[in-house]
Design a protein around this motif. Structure first.
Motif, mmCIF file in Angstrom:
data_model
loop_
_atom_site.group_PDB
_atom_site.id
_atom_site.type_symbol
_atom_site.label_atom_id
_atom_site.label_comp_id
_atom_site.label_asym_id
_atom_site.label_seq_id
_atom_site.Cartn_x
_atom_site.Cartn_y
_atom_site.Cartn_z
ATOM 1 N N LYS A 1 -5.025 19.583 -10.903
ATOM 2 C CA LYS A 1 -6.005 18.498 -11.014
ATOM 3 C C LYS A 1 -5.445 17.143 -10.579
ATOM 4 O O LYS A 1 -6.112 16.439 -9.814
ATOM 5 N N PRO A 2 -4.248 16.726 -11.022
ATOM 6 C CA PRO A 2 -3.737 15.416 -10.573
ATOM 7 C C PRO A 2 -3.612 15.317 -9.048
ATOM 8 O O PRO A 2 -3.856 14.264 -8.468
ATOM 9 N N PHE A 3 -3.268 16.428 -8.404
ATOM 10 C CA PHE A 3 -3.134 16.419 -6.950
ATOM 11 C C PHE A 3 -4.505 16.344 -6.278
ATOM 12 O O PHE A 3 -4.661 15.719 -5.234
ATOM 13 N N GLU B 1 0.831 -1.202 0.000
ATOM 14 C CA GLU B 1 0.000 0.000 0.000
ATOM 15 C C GLU B 1 0.868 1.256 0.000
ATOM 16 O O GLU B 1 0.574 2.217 -0.701
ATOM 17 N N VAL B 2 1.937 1.233 0.770
ATOM 18 C CA VAL B 2 2.853 2.370 0.809
ATOM 19 C C VAL B 2 3.493 2.578 -0.564
ATOM 20 O O VAL B 2 3.591 3.703 -1.071
ATOM 21 N N GLN C 1 1.610 9.176 -6.046
ATOM 22 C CA GLN C 1 2.144 10.524 -5.874
ATOM 23 C C GLN C 1 3.075 10.888 -7.025
ATOM 24 O O GLN C 1 3.013 11.996 -7.554
ATOM 25 N N LEU C 2 3.936 9.970 -7.400
ATOM 26 C CA LEU C 2 4.844 10.208 -8.519
ATOM 27 C C LEU C 2 4.062 10.444 -9.807
ATOM 28 O O LEU C 2 4.368 11.362 -10.574
ATOM 29 N N VAL D 1 2.659 13.932 -9.780
ATOM 30 C CA VAL D 1 3.694 14.945 -10.052
ATOM 31 C C VAL D 1 4.034 14.976 -11.535
ATOM 32 O O VAL D 1 4.118 16.044 -12.140
ATOM 33 N N VAL D 2 4.205 13.819 -12.139
ATOM 34 C CA VAL D 2 4.527 13.745 -13.576
ATOM 35 C C VAL D 2 3.397 14.367 -14.397
ATOM 36 O O VAL D 2 3.642 15.136 -15.330
ATOM 37 N N ALA D 3 2.151 14.062 -14.052
ATOM 38 C CA ALA D 3 1.006 14.627 -14.772
ATOM 39 C C ALA D 3 0.950 16.142 -14.598
ATOM 40 O O ALA D 3 0.683 16.879 -15.553
ATOM 41 N N ALA D 4 1.225 16.620 -13.394
ATOM 42 C CA ALA D 4 1.197 18.063 -13.136
ATOM 43 C C ALA D 4 2.287 18.785 -13.925
ATOM 44 O O ALA D 4 2.050 19.858 -14.490
ATOM 45 N N VAL D 5 3.465 18.206 -13.975
ATOM 46 C CA VAL D 5 4.571 18.824 -14.724
ATOM 47 C C VAL D 5 4.228 18.878 -16.208
ATOM 48 O O VAL D 5 4.465 19.889 -16.877
#
Length: 112
Positions: free
Chosen positions: A98-100, A6-7, A14-15, A18-22
Motif C-alpha cells: 500500500k505505501p508504494f 523536489e528531488v 520513498q524512504l 519503505v519504512v511504512a512497508a517494513v
C-alpha cells in the motif's frame, strides 16, 4: 527540470514508503506466526483429548465413533484455520504494498 527540493522531497517520500512497508510487513508476519502457533497448540490439545478419550473406550463401536468425531473436528479446524491464515497472508501483501501504491499514484495521471 526538477529542483533540488523536489528531488529531496521525492527521496523522503520513498524512504517513508519503505519504512511504512517494513512496519506493515513485520506486523503481518507476527500475526501469521501467532495464528500458526495458536493452530498448533489447538491441534496438540485436541490430539491429547482424543488420546485420553480413546484410552477409556472399551468397545469397537465407541472407538469408531470417537475416531470419526476426532477426524471431523480436526478437518473443520484445519479448514477454518487455513482460511484465517490465508486471509492474513492476503492482508500482509496488501498492507506491505500500500505505501508504494500511494507513492506511485503521485506519478501516474489519474484515470479520466
Amino acid at each position: 527540470m526538477m529542483k533540488i527540493e523536489e528531488v529531496q522531497q521525492h527521496g523522503k517520500e520513498q524512504l517513508d514508503a519503505v519504512v511504512a512497508a517494513v512496519g506493515s510487513f513485520q506486523k503481518g508476519v507476527q500475526a501469521i506466526a501467532l495464528a500458526f502457533g495458536d493452530y498448533t497448540r489447538k491441534s496438540f490439545e485436541d490430539g491429547n483429548a482424543f488420546t485420553e478419550k480413546l484410552a477409556g473406550v472399551r468397545s469397537l463401536d465407541k472407538v469408531v465413533e470417537a475416531q470419526t468425531e476426532y477426524a471431523k473436528k480436526t478437518y473443520e479446524t484445519f479448514v477454518a484455520e487455513s482460511q484465517k491464515i490465508g486471509e492474513l497472508y492476503a492482508d500482509l501483501a496488501k498492507q506491505t504494498y500500500k505505501p508504494f501504491e500511494d507513492f506511485a499514484a503521485k506519478f501516474v495521471p489519474a484515470a479520466r
